[in-house]
Design a protein around this motif. Structure first.
Motif, PDB file in Angstrom:
ATOM      1  N   SER A   1       1.144  -0.996  -0.189  1.00 60.19           N
ATOM      2  CA  SER A   1      -0.365  -0.124   0.010  1.00 60.19           C
ATOM      3  C   SER A   1       1.050   1.294  -0.285  1.00 60.19           C
ATOM      4  N   THR A   2       2.075   0.875   0.563  1.00 57.69           N
ATOM      5  CA  THR A   2       2.948   2.184   0.158  1.00 57.69           C
ATOM      6  C   THR A   2       3.701   2.110  -1.576  1.00 57.69           C
ATOM      7  N   LEU A   3       3.126   1.295  -2.354  1.00 58.90           N
ATOM      8  CA  LEU A   3       3.512   1.474  -3.573  1.00 58.90           C
ATOM      9  C   LEU A   3       2.601   1.799  -3.930  1.00 58.90           C
ATOM     10  N   PRO A   4       3.393   2.399  -5.524  1.00 61.55           N
ATOM     11  CA  PRO A   4       2.388   2.706  -6.603  1.00 61.55           C
ATOM     12  C   PRO A   4       2.182   1.853  -7.142  1.00 61.55           C
ATOM     13  N   VAL A   5       1.781   1.228  -6.872  1.00 56.63           N
ATOM     14  CA  VAL A   5       0.805   0.160  -8.021  1.00 56.63           C
ATOM     15  C   VAL A   5      -0.715  -0.225  -8.632  1.00 56.63           C
ATOM     16  N   ALA A   6      -0.542  -0.953  -9.872  1.00 57.42           N
ATOM     17  CA  ALA A   6      -1.881  -1.268 -10.361  1.00 57.42           C
ATOM     18  C   ALA A   6      -2.035  -2.706 -10.841  1.00 57.42           C
ATOM     19  N   GLY A   7      -3.002  -2.679 -11.061  1.00 62.50           N
ATOM     20  CA  GLY A   7      -3.111  -4.548 -11.945  1.00 62.50           C
ATOM     21  C   GLY A   7      -4.305  -5.602 -10.642  1.00 62.50           C
ATOM     22  N   ALA A   8      -4.122  -6.769 -11.209  1.00 64.80           N
ATOM     23  CA  ALA A   8      -4.916  -7.724 -10.167  1.00 64.80           C
ATOM     24  C   ALA A   8      -3.859  -9.273 -10.656  1.00 64.80           C
ATOM     25  N   ARG A   9      -3.665 -10.073  -9.893  1.00 66.58           N
ATOM     26  CA  ARG A   9      -3.118 -11.145 -10.226  1.00 66.58           C
ATOM     27  C   ARG A   9      -1.432 -10.981 -10.290  1.00 66.58           C
ATOM     28  N   SER A  10      -1.641 -11.954 -11.254  1.00 64.19           N
ATOM     29  CA  SER A  10       0.085 -11.566 -11.727  1.00 64.19           C
ATOM     30  C   SER A  10       0.771 -10.344 -11.632  1.00 64.19           C
ATOM     31  N   THR A  11      -0.352  -9.431 -12.959  1.00 64.13           N
ATOM     32  CA  THR A  11      -0.038  -8.101 -13.317  1.00 64.13           C
ATOM     33  C   THR A  11       0.616  -7.833 -11.869  1.00 64.13           C
ATOM     34  N   LEU A  12      -0.320  -7.006 -11.084  1.00 69.85           N
ATOM     35  CA  LEU A  12      -0.391  -6.830  -9.563  1.00 69.85           C
ATOM     36  C   LEU A  12       1.049  -7.177  -9.376  1.00 69.85           C
ATOM     37  N   LEU A  13       1.412  -8.480  -9.313  1.00 70.50           N
ATOM     38  CA  LEU A  13       2.261  -8.455  -8.631  1.00 70.50           C
ATOM     39  C   LEU A  13       3.778  -8.174  -9.026  1.00 70.50           C
ATOM     40  N   LEU A  14       3.392  -8.600 -10.802  1.00 75.21           N
ATOM     41  CA  LEU A  14       5.330  -7.681 -11.765  1.00 75.21           C
ATOM     42  C   LEU A  14       4.884  -6.514 -10.954  1.00 75.21           C
ATOM     43  N   ASP A  15       3.629  -5.790 -11.247  1.00 73.04           N
ATOM     44  CA  ASP A  15       4.543  -4.060 -11.258  1.00 73.04           C
ATOM     45  C   ASP A  15       4.822  -4.029  -9.688  1.00 73.04           C
ATOM     46  N   ILE A  16       4.481  -4.750  -8.622  1.00 72.97           N
ATOM     47  CA  ILE A  16       5.143  -4.831  -7.371  1.00 72.97           C
ATOM     48  C   ILE A  16       7.047  -4.804  -8.056  1.00 72.97           C
ATOM     49  N   CYS A  17       7.166  -6.577  -8.193  1.00 77.28           N
ATOM     50  CA  CYS A  17       7.848  -6.826  -8.550  1.00 77.28           C
ATOM     51  C   CYS A  17       8.873  -5.805  -9.447  1.00 77.28           C
ATOM     52  N   ALA A  18       8.753  -5.175 -10.911  1.00 77.36           N
ATOM     53  CA  ALA A  18       9.054  -4.135 -11.458  1.00 77.36           C
ATOM     54  C   ALA A  18       9.195  -2.837 -10.724  1.00 77.36           C
ATOM     55  N   ARG A  19       8.678  -2.256 -10.117  1.00 69.59           N
ATOM     56  CA  ARG A  19       9.163  -0.904  -8.881  1.00 69.59           C
ATOM     57  C   ARG A  19      10.035  -1.538  -8.058  1.00 69.59           C
ATOM     58  N   LEU A  20      10.367  -2.663  -7.532  1.00 71.03           N
ATOM     59  CA  LEU A  20      11.687  -2.289  -6.592  1.00 71.03           C
ATOM     60  C   LEU A  20      12.143  -3.320  -7.090  1.00 71.03           C
ATOM     61  N   GLY A  21      12.636  -3.532  -8.611  1.00 70.31           N
ATOM     62  CA  GLY A  21      13.758  -3.700  -9.296  1.00 70.31           C
ATOM     63  C   GLY A  21      14.311  -5.027  -9.052  1.00 70.31           C
ATOM     64  N   ALA A  22      13.631  -6.037  -8.709  1.00 72.74           N
ATOM     65  CA  ALA A  22      14.141  -7.086  -8.853  1.00 72.74           C
ATOM     66  C   ALA A  22      14.680  -7.791  -9.785  1.00 72.74           C
ATOM     67  N   SER A  23      15.185  -8.734  -9.716  1.00 73.99           N
ATOM     68  CA  SER A  23      15.538  -9.507 -10.383  1.00 73.99           C
ATOM     69  C   SER A  23      15.240 -10.745 -10.911  1.00 73.99           C
ATOM     70  N   VAL A  24      14.716 -11.446  -9.409  1.00 72.38           N
ATOM     71  CA  VAL A  24      14.169 -12.777  -9.294  1.00 72.38           C
ATOM     72  C   VAL A  24      13.021 -12.133  -7.927  1.00 72.38           C
ATOM     73  N   TYR A  25      11.525 -13.002  -8.935  1.00 78.37           N
ATOM     74  CA  TYR A  25      10.839 -13.001  -8.067  1.00 78.37           C
ATOM     75  C   TYR A  25      10.325 -14.189  -7.149  1.00 78.37           C
ATOM     76  N   LEU A  26      10.291 -14.804  -6.054  1.00 73.26           N
ATOM     77  CA  LEU A  26      10.169 -15.828  -5.446  1.00 73.26           C
ATOM     78  C   LEU A  26       8.550 -16.396  -5.268  1.00 73.26           C
ATOM     79  N   ALA A  27       7.833 -16.671  -6.031  1.00 80.49           N
ATOM     80  CA  ALA A  27       6.199 -16.894  -5.903  1.00 80.49           C
ATOM     81  C   ALA A  27       6.246 -17.883  -5.117  1.00 80.49           C
ATOM     82  N   GLY A  28       4.997 -18.479  -4.479  1.00 83.28           N
ATOM     83  CA  GLY A  28       4.585 -19.077  -3.316  1.00 83.28           C
ATOM     84  C   GLY A  28       4.514 -20.956  -3.604  1.00 83.28           C
TER      85      GLY A  28
END
Length: 230
Positions: A140-167
């Motif tokens: 909620s502190t990040l300017p992210v949008a979308g739902a499901r996979s697109t939301l998770l991708l937006d979060i990772c991209a904004r944080l500069g992730a090289s790897v997303y560790l999924a559940g």
């Protein structure tokens, strides 16, 4: 940089904390809808007669239109005394309860308005006690949008992730192609529950809040948790 994302659990279980040991940034996904009768406002501990629930009541009116970050605690219900009493009743005899009792008693003594704030405070304490050093971020502190996979991708991209560790169940719903298109690798969390002394007769009881481990094993808890990986 490894980013993992999970809804903020109340008194989270061992798998939640184990996933954090593998990440550089742990994002608390508080921008999705609150889920009734799940682990966002309750969890299981081990009482004298077996597993029992500890619950924080929330105001459910309109909850299907509210995010986790917006959920308010129902403080008209005197939950804190019962919550703290349940922890003392279940774990007051354990070897390391006294080492952590002051924090949990202070949680019960403070007036909390929003569930997510309460959960974050507890998660921060537990991560520190377990030696988990990842950065904690609320979605909620990040300017992210979308739902499901697109939301998770937006979060990772904004944080500069090289790897997303999924559940562990990410294979069932995650659209890997959109992560690959952004150059973010996807890995899946694998967790094998450890056993540890629970000080009772009968079989080991898994899938409890991590406080069961912490109160019983103290400084060894972090090592036990990290040894849970296959």
């Amino acid at each position: 940089m490894v980013v993992t994302i999970h809804q903020p659990e109340h008194l989270p279980w061992l798998g939640f904390c184990h996933k954090a040991t593998l990440a550089d940034v742990f994002v608390l996904l508080d921008v999705v809808q609150f889920r009734k009768n799940y682990f966002q406002n309750r969890n299981r501990i081990l009482g004298p007669h077996g597993p029992m629930w500890v619950t924080v009541p929330v105001r459910l009116q309109g909850h299907t239109q509210k995010t986790i970050a917006e959920m308010e605690i129902h403080n008209a219900v005197p939950w804190a005394r019962k919550w703290w009493g349940s922890l003392r009743h279940a774990y007051g005899h354990t070897p390391y309860f006294d080492a952590h009792a002051r924090f949990f008693e202070s949680v019960a003594s403070r007036v909390w308005t929003h569930l997510a704030d309460l959960n974050l405070a507890i998660i921060e304490y537990l991560f520190d006690a377990l030696g988990i050093r990842c950065r904690l971020v609320r979605a909620s502190t990040l300017p992210v949008a979308g739902a499901r996979s697109t939301l998770l991708l937006d979060i990772c991209a904004r944080l500069g992730a090289s790897v997303y560790l999924a559940g562990q169940h990410g294979r069932d719903y995650l659209d890997i192609s959109i992560f690959e298109a952004r150059g973010i690798a996807v890995r899946y969390h694998s967790f094998r529950h450890p056993t540890y002394p629970q000080g009772r007769g009968g079989p080991f009881v898994p899938n409890l809040s991590v406080i069961d481990l912490l109160f019983r094993c103290g400084p060894e808890s972090g090592a036990i948790l990290r040894g849970a990986a296959p």
